[in-house]
Structures are given as C-alpha cells and as structure tokens.
Design a protein around this motif. Structure first.
Motif, mmCIF file in Angstrom:
data_model
loop_
_atom_site.group_PDB
_atom_site.id
_atom_site.type_symbol
_atom_site.label_atom_id
_atom_site.label_comp_id
_atom_site.label_asym_id
_atom_site.label_seq_id
_atom_site.Cartn_x
_atom_site.Cartn_y
_atom_site.Cartn_z
ATOM 1 N N ARG A 1 0.864 -1.171 0.000
ATOM 2 C CA ARG A 1 0.000 0.000 0.000
ATOM 3 C C ARG A 1 0.898 1.216 0.000
ATOM 4 O O ARG A 1 1.672 1.419 0.936
ATOM 5 N N ILE A 2 0.837 2.008 -1.033
ATOM 6 C CA ILE A 2 1.659 3.214 -1.099
ATOM 7 C C ILE A 2 0.915 4.338 -0.378
ATOM 8 O O ILE A 2 -0.292 4.496 -0.539
ATOM 9 N N LYS A 3 1.653 5.075 0.430
ATOM 10 C CA LYS A 3 1.027 6.113 1.259
ATOM 11 C C LYS A 3 1.222 7.500 0.651
ATOM 12 O O LYS A 3 2.128 7.734 -0.154
ATOM 13 N N LYS B 1 -1.962 7.900 5.615
ATOM 14 C CA LYS B 1 -3.090 7.732 4.694
ATOM 15 C C LYS B 1 -2.604 7.110 3.391
ATOM 16 O O LYS B 1 -1.453 7.288 3.013
ATOM 17 N N LYS B 2 -3.509 6.452 2.627
ATOM 18 C CA LYS B 2 -3.050 5.906 1.353
ATOM 19 C C LYS B 2 -2.912 7.022 0.309
ATOM 20 O O LYS B 2 -3.595 8.045 0.386
ATOM 21 N N MET B 3 -2.003 6.811 -0.614
ATOM 22 C CA MET B 3 -1.892 7.737 -1.744
ATOM 23 C C MET B 3 -3.145 7.531 -2.593
ATOM 24 O O MET B 3 -3.450 6.406 -2.963
ATOM 25 N N SER B 4 -3.881 8.607 -2.882
ATOM 26 C CA SER B 4 -5.127 8.460 -3.629
ATOM 27 C C SER B 4 -5.246 9.475 -4.756
ATOM 28 O O SER B 4 -4.862 10.628 -4.600
ATOM 29 N N LYS B 5 -5.777 8.972 -5.876
ATOM 30 C CA LYS B 5 -6.035 9.811 -7.046
ATOM 31 C C LYS B 5 -6.813 11.063 -6.687
ATOM 32 O O LYS B 5 -6.644 12.103 -7.273
ATOM 33 N N SER B 6 -7.746 10.914 -5.748
ATOM 34 C CA SER B 6 -8.641 12.028 -5.455
ATOM 35 C C SER B 6 -8.102 12.967 -4.376
ATOM 36 O O SER B 6 -8.817 13.860 -3.927
HETATM 37 P P1 ADP Z 1 -7.785 5.952 -5.863
HETATM 38 O O1 ADP Z 1 -8.022 6.152 -4.394
HETATM 39 O O2 ADP Z 1 -6.407 6.336 -6.254
HETATM 40 O O3 ADP Z 1 -8.864 6.571 -6.705
HETATM 41 P P2 ADP Z 1 -9.077 3.423 -6.288
HETATM 42 O O4 ADP Z 1 -9.701 3.270 -4.949
HETATM 43 O O5 ADP Z 1 -9.936 3.857 -7.423
HETATM 44 O O6 ADP Z 1 -7.823 4.407 -6.141
HETATM 45 O O7 ADP Z 1 -8.340 2.081 -6.654
HETATM 46 C C1 ADP Z 1 -7.899 1.732 -7.967
HETATM 47 C C2 ADP Z 1 -6.952 0.543 -7.841
HETATM 48 O O8 ADP Z 1 -5.675 0.991 -7.331
HETATM 49 C C3 ADP Z 1 -7.414 -0.534 -6.862
HETATM 50 O O9 ADP Z 1 -7.053 -1.801 -7.374
HETATM 51 C C4 ADP Z 1 -6.652 -0.228 -5.587
HETATM 52 O O10 ADP Z 1 -6.461 -1.384 -4.789
HETATM 53 C C5 ADP Z 1 -5.340 0.331 -6.118
HETATM 54 N N1 ADP Z 1 -4.787 1.356 -5.223
HETATM 55 C C6 ADP Z 1 -5.330 2.573 -4.985
HETATM 56 N N2 ADP Z 1 -4.573 3.293 -4.158
HETATM 57 C C7 ADP Z 1 -3.498 2.510 -3.847
HETATM 58 C C8 ADP Z 1 -2.342 2.697 -3.013
HETATM 59 N N3 ADP Z 1 -2.147 3.827 -2.363
HETATM 60 N N4 ADP Z 1 -1.440 1.695 -2.925
HETATM 61 C C9 ADP Z 1 -1.640 0.535 -3.603
HETATM 62 N N5 ADP Z 1 -2.709 0.295 -4.398
HETATM 63 C C10 ADP Z 1 -3.638 1.261 -4.529
#
Ligand code: ADP
Ligand code: NA
Length: 326
Positions: A184-186, A193-198
């Motif tokens: 899980r990339i932070k 927190k996780k690294m998230s697109k949003s």
């Molecule tokens: P995001 O939060 O970036 O919009 P999604 O929830 O839409 O991501 O997930 C899209 C895919 O990427 C999923 O298979 C999810 O498990 C993976 N994913 C999302 N964020 C991470 C992360 N920080 N580290 C590893 N995998 C991730």
C-alpha cells in the motif's frame, strides 16, 4: 482452459504511483496466467457530476496508460465499457432482480449520498448492478480488486446466484482475488493515509505522467521524521518506510537491500535516490504513453478490444434474455 479475470478502472484522471504499484502492475503480471479482460468503465464515471470534455480525454488517457504500463493487446482484451451495449442491457436486467434495500446498504452509496450539497443521481444507487453485469457478462472466474471492493463483489455473487436460482444456470459465480503483494503506497504528505487519485493536495501524490522535475520536487518535500536515519519501521517512521517500499517495489530489490544502500547517508541522499528510481522506472512507460496517446494504433487496439468483448457479452445477453423470457 485458462481462468478468466475481469477488471475495470474508472477514467477519473491520471493514475498515481499507488494505483500503478497496487493495481496496474498486477494486471500486467496476470496476463500470461489468465484470460484477462480489462475494461475502462466510463459508464460508472457518469454517476457523479463530471465534465464531458475531461471525461472524454480521460478515457483515452486511461487506455494509453494500460498499454504503456504493459498490457499487451495480443494477450489481453482492452475495451471501453460504453462501446459495448451489453453492459447497459445487463445492468438493467440485474437492477430488476436487485432490491432497493440492498443497494442502499452499499457503503459507497452511503458515503457519497450523505455528503451535503452533492447532487445524488439514481445511477449512484444502481451502479452496483451495472458493475455486476460488467463482471458476469464475461463468465468471469476471478475479480482482482482491493479490500474496498469486497462488498460490490459480494453483491455480484448474490445477484448471479439469485438469477441462476430463479431463471436457471446462466452465470459463472465469480470469486474475489485480493492483491497478493499487499504493498500500500502512502500519501507523501501524510504517510498514515493511502496515496489516492482524489487527494486534493498535489504534493501528496506522484502521478505516473509527472515530469522528472516534479517527481524530484515531490519526493524532496515528502514528510519524513527528525531521526535522520534510513530505517524500515512502518509504525514509527511511516514516511521513510513508504519511500523504502516505493524504491523496493520499483527496483525489485528487497527493503533490506534498499536500506543497506543508504547506510550512513542522510535523507537528502535518500530522497534523491528514491526519486531517481521512480524516474527511471517511469521513463519507458511515459515514452510509450507519448507514442500511443495520439496514435491510430490506440484506436485500432480499442476497436479490436470492443469487438472481442462484444462477441462474448452479446452471447451472455442472449442467454439472460432467453432465461428471463424476453
Ligand atoms: P484511488 O483512491 O487512487 O482513486 P481506487 O480506490 O480507485 O484508487 O483504486 C484503484 C486501484 O488501485 C485498486 O485496485 C486499488 O487497490 C489500487 N490502489 C489505490 N490506491 C493505492 C495505493 N495507495 N497503494 C496501492 N494500491 C492502490
Ligand atoms: Na477512487
């Protein structure tokens, strides 16, 4: 016969390094072992307010991203959901066997609809049956998704079993495949927190199309700690550990090997080294992306993907309609 995998990603902007490491790289790895179908689920992206021009561009960008990341159209099927009418058709039939109550219990619906000032479309409630259709149309055995998608896959299984019971065996009941390597990339700015697109904070995420300069800058400003020693300790040193995981994932070195590389060095050298690893890994992906994004090759691959998907999906629609008496 190879087992079939189906996976869908929404075209909602350039993917992050987290998406790449956690999802796209796994897709590339499963191509040989499984009969893989990758879908750009653009119909899901219209359940929330969106800009048409941006969505249109994001669909193409995501297609180029899949291919640049290593999806091979000779091994896998890559297509756009809205180009295969069976998805909307299956979504409708499955909505008619889903209950409002079970859809209202979906956590994503609850989360998004409970926010004030957000206009909630009916599609936000009914997209889980559409997603079930996406999967079931292809006689899918396995759906590789993250933990957060468990509830949707459970619903897909429930709907498939319900349909089979009521109308005769029509669907393969799919299993969820949780990621094997749980990296899980932070967030670079809040490594708890996780690294998230949003994420609204641009400095928190690395996008896979970021320029080398941007990558250096973002990693340089990543939150670490004041100890000044490169050591793997997720609990007490989440920022440093996150950067170690990133370098390890992208270079194939173990975390211990990466730690050894920075023995006796400070965070300046460490961050420069991690940035270099990211830049080097992304360079060929970015180069391939640039070749593809405006090329007729991309259109050709998507047309072929659509035709392959359509052949499988329309056969399933015929079975569904016959079973239901349509
Ligand atoms: P995001 O939060 O970036 O919009 P999604 O929830 O839409 O991501 O997930 C899209 C895919 O990427 C999923 O298979 C999810 O498990 C993976 N994913 C999302 N964020 C991470 C992360 N920080 N580290 C590893 N995998 C991730
Ligand atoms: Na998301």
């Amino acid at each position: 016969m190879k087992k079939r995998i189906f996976s869908g990603v929404q075209p909602t902007g350039v993917i992050t390094l987290g998406n790449y490491i956690g999802a796209f790289r796994q897709f590339v790895e499963v191509q040989d072992e499984y009969d893989s179908i990758f879908c750009i689920v653009d119909q899901h992206a219209i359940t929330m307010p969106q800009d048409p021009k941006e969505l249109h561009e994001n669909i193409r960008k995501l297609a180029a991203t899949y291919l640049a990341a290593g999806i091979d159209p000779n091994k896998s099927t890559l297509f756009i959901q809205s180009e295969v009418p069976a998805h909307a058709q299956a979504g409708w039939m499955l909505q008619c066997i889903a209950s409002i109550g079970e859809l209202e219990r979906m956590t994503q619906f609850k989360d998004k609809s409970s926010k004030e000032n957000v206009s909630v479309s009916a599609g936000l409630l009914t997209y889980p049956p559409l997603m079930a259709g996406d999967i079931l149309l292809y006689n899918t055995h396995l759906v590789p998704v993250g933990d957060d998608q468990k509830q949707h896959i459970e619903l897909t299984r429930d709907l498939a079993e319900r349909f089979n019971k009521r109308f005769g065996k029509t669907f393969v009941v799919p299993d969820i495949q949780l990621p094997k390597n749980g990296a899980r990339i932070k967030s670079l700015q809040d490594p708890t927190k996780k690294m998230s697109k949003s994420d609204a904070n641009a400095k928190a995420t690395i996008r896979i199309l970021d320029e080398p300069k941007q990558i250096e800058k973002k990693i340089k400003s990543a939150v670490t700690d004041s100890e000044g020693v490169v050591r793997f300790d997720v609990e007490n040193k989440p920022g440093v550990s996150n950067l170690l995981i990133i370098e390890s994932s992208l270079t194939g070195k173990t975390v211990d090997e990466v730690v050894a590389k920075y023995e006796g060095k400070g965070y300046g050298d460490f961050k420069a080294g991690v940035a270099e690893a990211v830049i080097n890994h992304l360079a060929p992906i970015q180069a391939r992306y640039k070749e593809l994004i405006d090329s007729p090759e991309l259109d050709h691959i998507l047309d072929e993907g659509r035709d392959k998907a359509n052949a499988i999906a329309s056969a399933t629609i015929d079975r569904m309609e016959a079973a239901m008496g349509l």
